[in-house]
Motif scaffolding. Structure first.
Motif, PDB file in Angstrom:
ATOM      1  N   CYS A  10       0.767  -1.011   0.216  1.00  0.00           N
ATOM      2  CA  CYS A  10      -0.063  -0.176  -0.088  1.00  0.00           C
ATOM      3  C   CYS A  10       0.771   1.180  -0.003  1.00  0.00           C
ATOM      4  O   CYS A  10       1.829   1.440   0.767  1.00  0.00           O
ATOM      5  N   CYS A  13       0.111   3.002   3.857  1.00  0.00           N
ATOM      6  CA  CYS A  13       0.242   2.570   5.016  1.00  0.00           C
ATOM      7  C   CYS A  13       1.516   1.225   4.928  1.00  0.00           C
ATOM      8  O   CYS A  13       1.672   0.677   5.992  1.00  0.00           O
ATOM      9  N   CYS A  32      -5.999  -1.232  -0.448  1.00  0.00           N
ATOM     10  CA  CYS A  32      -5.529  -1.866   0.412  1.00  0.00           C
ATOM     11  C   CYS A  32      -6.396  -2.266   1.747  1.00  0.00           C
ATOM     12  O   CYS A  32      -7.455  -1.718   2.116  1.00  0.00           O
ATOM     13  N   CYS A  35      -5.716  -0.074   5.429  1.00  0.00           N
ATOM     14  CA  CYS A  35      -6.403   1.393   5.621  1.00  0.00           C
ATOM     15  C   CYS A  35      -7.166   1.635   4.569  1.00  0.00           C
ATOM     16  O   CYS A  35      -7.989   2.957   4.620  1.00  0.00           O
TER      17      CYS A  35
HETATM   18 ZN   LIG Z   1      -2.840   0.898   3.247  1.00  0.00          ZN
END
Ligand SMILES: [Zn+2]
Length: 293
Positions: A10, A13, A32, A35
């Motif tokens: 991602c 994050c 993702c 997040c």
């Molecule tokens: Zn993420």
């Protein structure tokens, strides 16, 4: 689900639990699982879309018909943004508008009492603002070299979805924001009803213009772990000209009729009208910097 040999992290994050979401034009979108960021991967090699034609003409099938004209109906909306900021006790000081284009929002913020600054990728738009006496730097925020803890307010209206690395932009915004200063973000909501109903056909899924799609959850999740506290989380409608609405319909569905309608409404009587629209598929968030640095 597609099999990808390559491991995808991602871009926000850094988590590796990333699912294929869909194809759109020649781009692939992933989501993702941690997040919930929806993102284009791989990123387009050239991000050279913000030249003169982006701000006047929409020749490439995206961008603005005429930036300053399209933004006219946004004046009351931008005033509302500033009223919400001042409701948090921030009524003056240094305000930086990221992706300020020709400085439309900057002028309104200046009238409100802020000392205004802007950064803008398009030199064409930035120069137009500078010619009108505004303090605008051409380039990405990360290259603008403002001092640490410099600003009271940083605004990003419809910006975060466009940048190639939102993580870097948010880190730079944090560095140059004072402790207690606020970051204001307006961006498409990837968890909105429209987004969930239409999936990749949602009208705001627009690569290569839009590369990263946040939700209030995503932004709060990420920034609350990076020295910010969410103060406001809401949805504010926008006002559009008929011309803009028909161009958007054309871009969405590709039907010639919308293009014809758009040019019809661009002239004379109807060009002065605009209508309020709130599809609840953009979110508006204000976050306060709580970290010392
Ligand atoms: Zn993420």
């Amino acid at each position: 689900m597609e099999n990808d040999m390559e491991k995808i992290n991602c871009p926000l994050c850094d988590n590796t639990f990333v699912n294929f979401f869909s194809n759109k034009k020649n781009y692939k979108l992933y989501k993702c699982q941690k997040c919930k960021l929806l993102f284009v991967y791989p990123l387009p090699i050239s991000l050279d879309v913000y030249d003169k034609t982006y701000f006047s003409g929409a020749d490439k099938g995206f961008g603005y018909v005429d930036y300053d004209l399209d933004k006219q109906p946004m004046i009351p909306v931008f005033k509302k943004y500033l009223e919400i900021i001042s409701s948090l006790g921030i009524k003056k000081g240094k305000l930086l508008d990221v992706g300020c284009a020709t400085g439309f929002f900057m002028n309104i913020a200046k009238d409100f009492g802020f000392e205004v600054y802007g950064v803008e990728m398009s030199d064409f738009a930035a120069q137009k603002g500078r010619d009108a006496g505004l303090n605008i730097i051409t380039g990405p925020l990360e290259g603008s070299n403002y001092p640490d803890s410099h600003f009271d307010v940083i605004t990003m209206c419809d910006v975060l979805e466009h940048v190639s690395s939102p993580k870097d932009v948010l880190a730079e915004a944090k560095r140059i924001l004072k402790k207690g200063g606020v970051l204001m973000v307006n961006t498409p909501d990837s968890e909105s009803l429209w987004s969930r109903l239409f999936g990749s056909r949602w009208h705001l899924i627009l690569p290569p213009e839009h590369l990263h799609y946040f939700s209030p959850f995503t932004l709060n999740y990420y920034l609350s772990n990076h020295g910010f506290k969410t103060m406001i989380n809401t949805k504010i409608g926008k006002l559009f000209t008929f011309q803009y609405i028909f161009i958007m319909l054309y871009k969405w569905q590709g039907l010639k009729i919308w293009q014809t309608m758009s040019s019809f409404f661009s002239k004379g009587y109807f060009s002065r009208f605009f209508i309020p629209i709130n599809l609840y598929d953009n979110f508006f968030m204000i976050l306060k910097k709580t970290d010392e640095q």
